[in-house]
Design a protein around this motif. Structure first.
Motif, PDB file in Angstrom:
ATOM      1  N   TRP A  10       0.731  -1.280   0.176  1.00 28.67           N
ATOM      2  CA  TRP A  10      -0.072   0.051   0.002  1.00 28.67           C
ATOM      3  C   TRP A  10       0.909   1.379   0.126  1.00 28.67           C
ATOM      4  O   TRP A  10       0.614   2.254  -0.791  1.00 28.67           O
ATOM      5  CB  TRP A  10      -1.013  -0.018   1.183  1.00 28.67           C
ATOM      6  N   ALA A  11       1.884   0.949   0.696  1.00 23.51           N
ATOM      7  CA  ALA A  11       2.987   2.574   0.981  1.00 23.51           C
ATOM      8  C   ALA A  11       3.390   2.611  -0.572  1.00 23.51           C
ATOM      9  O   ALA A  11       3.564   3.856  -1.032  1.00 23.51           O
ATOM     10  CB  ALA A  11       3.973   2.155   1.726  1.00 23.51           C
ATOM     11  N   LEU A  70       1.311  -2.312  -7.680  1.00 17.56           N
ATOM     12  CA  LEU A  70       1.347  -3.564  -7.303  1.00 17.56           C
ATOM     13  C   LEU A  70       0.162  -4.233  -6.748  1.00 17.56           C
ATOM     14  O   LEU A  70      -0.613  -3.664  -5.823  1.00 17.56           O
ATOM     15  CB  LEU A  70       2.460  -3.595  -6.144  1.00 17.56           C
ATOM     16  N   PRO A  71      -0.481  -5.441  -7.188  1.00 17.13           N
ATOM     17  CA  PRO A  71      -1.613  -5.853  -6.789  1.00 17.13           C
ATOM     18  C   PRO A  71      -1.543  -6.701  -5.454  1.00 17.13           C
ATOM     19  O   PRO A  71      -2.366  -6.682  -4.693  1.00 17.13           O
ATOM     20  CB  PRO A  71      -1.882  -7.089  -7.873  1.00 17.13           C
ATOM     21  N   HIS A  72      -0.367  -7.229  -5.007  1.00 17.46           N
ATOM     22  CA  HIS A  72      -0.272  -8.183  -4.041  1.00 17.46           C
ATOM     23  C   HIS A  72       0.977  -7.982  -3.383  1.00 17.46           C
ATOM     24  O   HIS A  72       2.195  -7.664  -4.064  1.00 17.46           O
ATOM     25  CB  HIS A  72      -0.311  -9.560  -4.334  1.00 17.46           C
ATOM     26  N   LYS A  73       1.379  -8.311  -2.094  1.00 18.38           N
ATOM     27  CA  LYS A  73       2.712  -8.661  -1.529  1.00 18.38           C
ATOM     28  C   LYS A  73       3.437  -9.487  -1.925  1.00 18.38           C
ATOM     29  O   LYS A  73       2.850 -10.423  -2.605  1.00 18.38           O
ATOM     30  CB  LYS A  73       2.582  -8.641   0.034  1.00 18.38           C
ATOM     31  N   SER A 129       2.119   1.586  13.843  1.00 22.05           N
ATOM     32  CA  SER A 129       1.564   2.851  14.123  1.00 22.05           C
ATOM     33  C   SER A 129       2.737   4.015  13.525  1.00 22.05           C
ATOM     34  O   SER A 129       2.422   5.046  12.847  1.00 22.05           O
ATOM     35  CB  SER A 129       1.408   3.375  15.679  1.00 22.05           C
ATOM     36  N   ARG A 130       4.159   3.752  13.823  1.00 22.97           N
ATOM     37  CA  ARG A 130       5.090   4.539  13.351  1.00 22.97           C
ATOM     38  C   ARG A 130       5.187   4.318  11.903  1.00 22.97           C
ATOM     39  O   ARG A 130       5.416   5.465  11.189  1.00 22.97           O
ATOM     40  CB  ARG A 130       6.481   4.379  13.930  1.00 22.97           C
ATOM     41  N   PHE A 131       4.885   3.270  11.400  1.00 24.79           N
ATOM     42  CA  PHE A 131       4.938   3.103   9.862  1.00 24.79           C
ATOM     43  C   PHE A 131       3.862   3.970   9.153  1.00 24.79           C
ATOM     44  O   PHE A 131       4.066   4.629   8.259  1.00 24.79           O
ATOM     45  CB  PHE A 131       4.773   1.527   9.408  1.00 24.79           C
ATOM     46  N   VAL A 132       2.844   4.056   9.593  1.00 23.06           N
ATOM     47  CA  VAL A 132       1.682   4.746   9.164  1.00 23.06           C
ATOM     48  C   VAL A 132       1.932   6.314   9.067  1.00 23.06           C
ATOM     49  O   VAL A 132       1.795   7.020   8.239  1.00 23.06           O
ATOM     50  CB  VAL A 132       0.295   4.484   9.972  1.00 23.06           C
ATOM     51  N   VAL A 133       2.354   6.886  10.352  1.00 23.04           N
ATOM     52  CA  VAL A 133       2.571   8.272  10.621  1.00 23.04           C
ATOM     53  C   VAL A 133       3.870   8.638   9.435  1.00 23.04           C
ATOM     54  O   VAL A 133       3.745   9.341   8.853  1.00 23.04           O
ATOM     55  CB  VAL A 133       3.044   8.476  11.984  1.00 23.04           C
ATOM     56  N   GLU A 134       4.846   7.587   9.504  1.00 25.29           N
ATOM     57  CA  GLU A 134       6.093   8.138   8.520  1.00 25.29           C
ATOM     58  C   GLU A 134       5.861   7.981   7.117  1.00 25.29           C
ATOM     59  O   GLU A 134       6.298   9.011   6.505  1.00 25.29           O
ATOM     60  CB  GLU A 134       7.187   7.245   8.842  1.00 25.29           C
TER      61      GLU A 134
END
Length: 274
Positions: A74-75, A84-87, A237-242
């Motif tokens: 998603w990032a 990209l459709p998938h991981k 949470s840090r990943f989302v923020v950054e």
């Protein structure tokens, strides 16, 4: 097949690839009997690398850093037009490569984890492939190893004749190990973490629908709450923020940020956890 090169997520250079492209690249290196350093990196690994310059420098010198985690995909999609459709999960990549190795009647090496887990892996692989796949294993030393010790490990792996080396030491120990030992191997080395436990059956993998919604971390945490709860709450949470900050900066600039300039990999420490 999707292969759109490397893209920066919090300074970590991640390959915008799908499963087929990742497997083909690794298999090609295995056929050529050459080193090929790979990490399947989820949110925890991205955050660890973002705050550890030495680890980040090493990963940015890897041949492939796969987006192992739906949140990482998603990032990438939010930051770049990669669609990209998938991981590309480490366990799935490992399974695809094992299938391919068995079809070619070649051999593989598993480095890390415990003797008990490796024994269960041998039993499972014998059930799946029988004599079509030759399996070599060596458990983790669960301690720091000096350069001479790392050279001995590399020599033993090479002497096995294996075409692939899977490394399961947990993130970021396994990435540091691959950075230190991988260049000396005549085969690709892949940091795949929990893939060892999934293959051994000691941890149950999340159903596909949970993975698609990016909730595999919650499934893992439910199985190991004491070990993982704090990590996931903090890193997620840090990943989302950054990442939100990086998206905001790129929107202000009006263009995606360039891929990071590859840092000179940090000198291999005198001692590496193996």
């Amino acid at each position: 097949m999707i292969d759109r090169g490397k893209r920066s997520v919090l300074g970590v250079s991640i390959d915008a690839v799908d499963l087929d492209a990742a497997v083909e690249r690794i298999a090609a290196a295995a056929d050529l009997r050459r080193p090929y350093l790979v990490s399947a990196l989820a949110v925890h690994g991205v955050i660890e690398s973002a705050r550890d310059r030495g680890l980040r420098a090493s990963l940015n010198g890897f041949d492939a850093v796969l987006p192992d985690g739906q949140a990482v995909v998603w990032a990438l999609n939010a930051l770049y037009p990669v669609e990209l459709p998938h991981k590309v999960p480490g366990p799935t990549v490992m399974t695809a490569l094992l299938d391919r190795s068995a079809a070619e009647r070649s051999s593989v090496y598993f480095y890390g984890s415990t003797p008990a887990t490796l024994d269960r892996i041998r039993v499972e692989l014998d059930r799946r492939y029988g004599e079509r796949l030759e399996v070599h294993t060596r458990p983790s030393r669960f301690g720091a190893v000096d350069r001479a010790g790392l050279d001995d490990i590399a020599e033993a792996i090479n002497a096995s004749g294996a075409q692939l080396c899977f490394v399961g030491l947990g993130c970021p120990r396994q990435e540091r190990f691959v950075a230190a030992v991988g260049p000396s191997l005549a085969m690709p080395s892949l940091a795949v973490g929990a893939a060892f436990d999934y293959l051994a059956g000691t941890i149950q993998r999340a159903p596909e629908v949970i993975q698609r919604f990016g909730l595999e971390w919650a499934h893992r945490m439910a199985q190991e709450p004491r070990r993982l709860a704090g990590r996931y709450v903090t890193t997620n949470s840090r990943f989302v923020v950054e990442v939100s900050r990086q998206v905001g900066r790129q929107r202000v600039l009006g263009r995606p940020a360039a891929a990071p300039v590859l840092e000179v990999p940090a000198t291999v420490p005198e001692l590496v956890d193996a």
